[in-house]
Design an enzyme around this catalytic site. Sequence first.
Site, PDB file in Angstrom:
ATOM      1  N   HIS A 281      41.154  20.718  28.748  1.00 32.48           N
ATOM      2  CA  HIS A 281      40.776  20.046  29.994  1.00 32.48           C
ATOM      3  C   HIS A 281      39.258  19.871  30.049  1.00 32.48           C
ATOM      4  O   HIS A 281      38.635  20.041  31.101  1.00 32.48           O
ATOM      5  CB  HIS A 281      41.278  20.827  31.214  1.00 32.48           C
ATOM      6  CG  HIS A 281      42.754  20.728  31.434  1.00 32.48           C
ATOM      7  ND1 HIS A 281      43.360  19.643  32.019  1.00 32.48           N
ATOM      8  CD2 HIS A 281      43.765  21.591  31.115  1.00 32.48           C
ATOM      9  CE1 HIS A 281      44.676  19.831  32.064  1.00 32.48           C
ATOM     10  NE2 HIS A 281      44.950  21.000  31.531  1.00 32.48           N
ATOM     11  N   ASP A 347      44.696  26.784  30.002  1.00 33.04           N
ATOM     12  CA  ASP A 347      46.016  26.150  30.002  1.00 33.04           C
ATOM     13  C   ASP A 347      45.984  24.824  29.265  1.00 33.04           C
ATOM     14  O   ASP A 347      44.944  24.178  29.145  1.00 33.04           O
ATOM     15  CB  ASP A 347      46.495  25.910  31.436  1.00 33.04           C
ATOM     16  CG  ASP A 347      45.554  24.987  32.212  1.00 33.04           C
ATOM     17  OD1 ASP A 347      44.329  25.178  32.115  1.00 33.04           O
ATOM     18  OD2 ASP A 347      46.046  24.073  32.897  1.00 33.04           O
ATOM     19  N   GLU A 348      47.124  24.426  28.789  1.00 34.44           N
ATOM     20  CA  GLU A 348      47.356  23.086  28.256  1.00 34.44           C
ATOM     21  C   GLU A 348      46.246  22.634  27.304  1.00 34.44           C
ATOM     22  O   GLU A 348      45.703  21.542  27.431  1.00 34.44           O
ATOM     23  CB  GLU A 348      47.505  22.094  29.416  1.00 34.44           C
ATOM     24  CG  GLU A 348      48.685  22.417  30.317  1.00 34.44           C
ATOM     25  CD  GLU A 348      48.782  21.520  31.536  1.00 34.44           C
ATOM     26  OE1 GLU A 348      49.914  21.308  32.032  1.00 34.44           O
ATOM     27  OE2 GLU A 348      47.734  21.044  32.006  1.00 34.44           O
ATOM     28  N   ALA A 349      45.897  23.505  26.364  1.00 38.98           N
ATOM     29  CA  ALA A 349      44.851  23.187  25.381  1.00 38.98           C
ATOM     30  C   ALA A 349      45.502  22.647  24.113  1.00 38.98           C
ATOM     31  O   ALA A 349      46.056  23.416  23.323  1.00 38.98           O
ATOM     32  CB  ALA A 349      44.018  24.432  25.073  1.00 38.98           C
ATOM     33  N   PRO A 350      45.448  21.337  23.883  1.00 37.57           N
ATOM     34  CA  PRO A 350      46.057  20.770  22.665  1.00 37.57           C
ATOM     35  C   PRO A 350      45.371  21.332  21.411  1.00 37.57           C
ATOM     36  O   PRO A 350      44.166  21.570  21.392  1.00 37.57           O
ATOM     37  CB  PRO A 350      45.808  19.262  22.814  1.00 37.57           C
ATOM     38  CG  PRO A 350      45.567  19.052  24.283  1.00 37.57           C
ATOM     39  CD  PRO A 350      44.884  20.296  24.745  1.00 37.57           C
TER      40      PRO A 350
END
Length: 564
Positions: A281, A347-350
């Site tokens: 993000h 969170d949501e770390a590609p």
Amino acid sequence: MPAEYIIHGKTFSVMFSKIPFLAAGLLSASAAFSLPSKPVQGDPAIIPLPSALDVEKNKPGFLVNNTLPVSKAGDKSCIASFVTGFSNNTHQIKVSPAPSATNAVQILLKKDASLSPEWYSIKVSTQGVTVSCTSPAGAFYAAQTLKQSLEKDAAGHWALPCMTITDSPRFTWRGIMIDSGRNPRSIEELKTIIDLLARYKVNTIHWHLTEDQGWRLEIKKYPRLTSIGATRPESPIPGNRNKGDGKPFTFFYTQKEVKELVDYAKRRHITIVPEIETPGHAAAAITAYPEFGNKDIPGYKPRVATRWGILPFTFSPTEPTFKFIDGILEEVCQLFPDSPYIHIGGDEAPKQQWKNSPQAQEVMKKNGLKNEQELQSYFVHRVEKLVNARGKQIIGWDEIREGGLSKTATLMVWHDPGIAREAIKHGNKVIMTPFESTYLIRQEGPHPEGPEYEMATFSTIPLQKVYNMNPVPKGLTSEQEKNILGVQGSCWSEYMTTLAKWQYMVFPRMFAIAELGWTQPGRKDFMDFKGRLDRHKPFLDALRVNYRTDSGEPAQPEAKMIRE
């Protein structure tokens, strides 16, 4: 003569003319009513429901009318906190100083380490009100309870029923996450939110300040974070999330504004915990400082996001990046001195950019990391050390457990509650904000048609489901349950471009979360809560709060639900 106040361990000298309750409309002590009120119904609608409440019904109470006398004798910081808490009332009842406790509110500081620092008790008789508290926070919460207990007596005057209350919270973290990364609220709007939350004994704002779609916090060491990262070229059109409006959107908070807001919240016993997203993000930050992204991958071209969702940009796991993050943390810790935590996201770390980056792969090889999940754990541990070195602890979304969870990290659980159970058994503290029951971006129920009612998902979280949510996962011992710090509502702002839309999504469900965090489960009953909530709606209407009504219509139909 100046009065000495001890607030948060520091001594201040203040002239009596500047003490809050003296400045808020002085009236002489002789103006205080000494007679009992006419009979009072004695049915206060208090949210959150106190631990113990005993009320005398249909009997004379303590007459307030237009003035609440408060004794000047006692702990000055507790008195000041009580006055701050009571003065913000819609009935325009003024607080006035009284020379003694007779026919007045008396505030007593109770020193008892076995009690919560937010504990208070109230004893109302026809001749006065005694408030006992363990800290200024307890005095402030007693004021909120008394404001909600005001009733008109048989003669039409404001009065308090004779009653006894003993109260303290179930959890120490009773919070809401406010997302300023996508669609931020102004400082003045945040102050109105703080005032309303404080009335319901919410004590924590988790402030999401950085996102793919914008960096919202002035960092003087890195000015491009706001000169570049605070602007996105366009935003999705309401009602058509895949089409842009063609209008650049720029917004950030100056450090002066942040300090002002932090102090404003502190005086209302709300701690603001900042979130600086890492390692994902991070598109806005990396667009401003591309050297701290994975610049060695093919086709590297970071940009501030113009659509919602998750972008692939992650910070590079290299020493210059950690130095950059430390520089940011230095200023963040100074801006939020009273927060024991820094939320670091996680969170949501590609992982694709790390897979394609020779530098990231070299870091993995050098540190014996088997995969990119372990690289994320390495990254989180490195950031945690930076935060710890500045005297604070980290909070992270539950993805920070990927690749191995630090024992000193606090986990914010938004996925399966079983994750919380696992973390607690690992020795970690947790905060519960499950997607299934506390994500206020999801609709409460039916609503009118129109682009202003666009939601993130079609799934619903009705008020009763929020209220009945159990923040304690099954399978824990009573000792392990102590590692649950509390509960919060999480309010992502993709589809909330105005305060009115934000209020429509948040209220009344946030009041259910407030009671969930404060009231013991054995005292809770949804139908009773709903009855009390309905009696709060005239107060909300007086403040023009655009809550969702039972029919799904907005409480303030003329309010603007879309940013122009």
